[in-house]
Design an enzyme around this catalytic site. Structure first.
Site, PDB file in Angstrom:
ATOM      1  N   MET A  29     -41.860  72.419   7.003  1.00  0.00           N
ATOM      2  CA  MET A  29     -42.779  71.522   6.293  1.00  0.00           C
ATOM      3  C   MET A  29     -41.987  70.604   5.356  1.00  0.00           C
ATOM      4  SD  MET A  29     -46.288  73.582   5.801  1.00  0.00           S
ATOM      5  CE  MET A  29     -45.849  74.593   4.419  1.00  0.00           C
ATOM      6  N   GLY A  30     -40.661  70.552   5.521  1.00  0.00           N
ATOM      7  CA  GLY A  30     -39.847  69.643   4.730  1.00  0.00           C
ATOM      8  C   GLY A  30     -39.538  70.163   3.343  1.00  0.00           C
ATOM      9  N   HIS A  36     -33.860  76.690   4.848  1.00  0.00           N
ATOM     10  CA  HIS A  36     -34.109  75.890   6.053  1.00  0.00           C
ATOM     11  C   HIS A  36     -32.783  75.548   6.738  1.00  0.00           C
ATOM     12  CE1 HIS A  36     -37.638  74.515   3.440  1.00  0.00           C
ATOM     13  NE2 HIS A  36     -38.253  74.956   4.519  1.00  0.00           N
ATOM     14  N   GLN A 152     -45.236  85.818   9.748  1.00  0.00           N
ATOM     15  CA  GLN A 152     -45.379  84.628  10.591  1.00  0.00           C
ATOM     16  C   GLN A 152     -44.625  84.826  11.914  1.00  0.00           C
ATOM     17  OE1 GLN A 152     -45.348  80.444   9.059  1.00  0.00           O
ATOM     18  NE2 GLN A 152     -43.212  80.545   9.643  1.00  0.00           N
ATOM     19  N   MET A 183     -35.245  81.734  -1.631  1.00  0.00           N
ATOM     20  CA  MET A 183     -35.437  80.287  -1.718  1.00  0.00           C
ATOM     21  C   MET A 183     -36.775  79.905  -1.095  1.00  0.00           C
ATOM     22  SD  MET A 183     -31.777  78.597  -1.148  1.00  0.00           S
ATOM     23  CE  MET A 183     -30.418  79.102  -2.185  1.00  0.00           C
ATOM     24  N   SER A 185     -39.659  76.277  -1.017  1.00  0.00           N
ATOM     25  CA  SER A 185     -40.007  74.935  -1.515  1.00  0.00           C
ATOM     26  C   SER A 185     -40.905  75.064  -2.745  1.00  0.00           C
ATOM     27  CB  SER A 185     -40.734  74.140  -0.433  1.00  0.00           C
ATOM     28  OG  SER A 185     -39.983  74.141   0.762  1.00  0.00           O
TER      29      SER A 185
END
Ligand code: AMP
Length: 280
Positions: A29-30, A36, A152, A183, A185
């Site tokens: 999702m950036g 990531h 997930q 970590m 977002s």
């Protein structure tokens, strides 16, 4: 090859349908961080072509959740992905993925209904749907996903198997800050005090591991100890659960296949973490 940004489903599909090479895919999702990037690095090592998608998927957020505030930094993300030698970034608009009249959903029963599925009832339906669409568009051999979102991975493995999709998930370890915070977002939302409080998740994991090594096998003894670590640090517990690592089934007693799963609110920010009882 220079990184190309692709916005259109048709263009992405035509590129990947032609490929006779090993394709690695990293859905995100950036607002990329080292977690990531570790997935991208693994994909680069194992595949000929690496595709990263950046799409904040609205259907996995409930109306009261943080969709509008979800952090975004497309230019920063592109710079990081260029440095890592990524081949394509798939960056579709919401209307490209969910055009007017969109009506189809993928719902994985069972494994999506526990843990985060209980507190976020529509979440995994949104995740399974978007990942199913992305797999159909990108057609990757391997899809790299972080164990940070352990449930997930379990849900999506079930979906790939049930829908006869040939993509294989490669689970990758959780990347942590130097002090142990996983970590994420969403860590951006924590102020200085909350950043300190957020360590209660990793401290709970470390405490559990120590107690397991000392011989504790009783869930009923450990849960109150973890509750205390979290509440002392101003955390609000969503869940503390011990389950089997392979199929997320509840257990009576701790053993070497047990995983601890945590979801905790620090202020308004919901953080998750999980770990096996034996440190890796
Ligand atoms: P997101 O952008 O949050 O949807 O995450 C995209 C992918 O990055 C998912 O497979 C996550 O599990 C993975 N990921 C997020 N944080 C971490 C982390 N700290 N370590 C490893 N993988 C992560």
């Amino acid at each position: 090859m220079l990184l190309s940004v692709i916005n259109s489903v048709l263009e992405m599909q035509s590129l990947t349908r032609k490929a006779d090479t090993i394709l690695g895919f990293v859905p995100t999702m950036g607002y990329l961080h080292k977690g990531h990037l570790s997935l991208v690095e693994m994909a680069k090592k194992q595949c000929d072509i690496v595709i990263v998608s950046i799409f904040v998927n609205p259907t996995q957020f409930a109306p009261n959740e943080d969709l509008d505030n979800y952090p975004r930094d497309f230019d920063g993300d592109l710079k990081l992905l260029t440095e890592l030698g990524v081949d394509y970034v798939f960056f579709p608009k919401t209307t490209e993925m969910y055009p007017a009249g969109y009506s189809t959903w993928v719902n994985v029963e069972g494994v999506s209904e526990v843990l985060c599925g209980k507190s976020r009832p529509a979440h995994f339906k949104g995740v399974s749907t978007i990942v199913c669409k992305l797999v159909n568009i990108v057609n990757p051999n391997y899809m790299y996903m972080g164990e940070k979102d352990f449930q997930q991975i379990a849900v999506l493995k079930r979906m790939l198997l049930d829908l006869n999709l040939e993509t294989v998930i490669v689970p990758c370890p959780i990347i942590r800050e130097a002090d142990g915070l996983a970590m994420s977002s969403r860590n951006k939302f924590l102020d200085t005090q909350q950043r300190q409080d957020a360590l209660c998740l990793y401290n709970s994991i470390q405490h559990t591991r120590t107690r397991y090594q000392q011989g504790c096998r009783t869930i009923g003894e450990l849960i109150p100890e973890i509750e205390q670590i979290i509440t002392k640090n101003n955390g609000k517990i969503d869940y503390i659960e011990f389950r089997t690592a392979d199929d997320l089934k509840p257990i009576d007693q701790l053993d070497k296949n047990t995983r601890l799963f945590l979801a905790v609110y620090i202020g308004n920010t919901r953080l998750i973490d999980n770990a096996p009882l034996l440190s890796q």
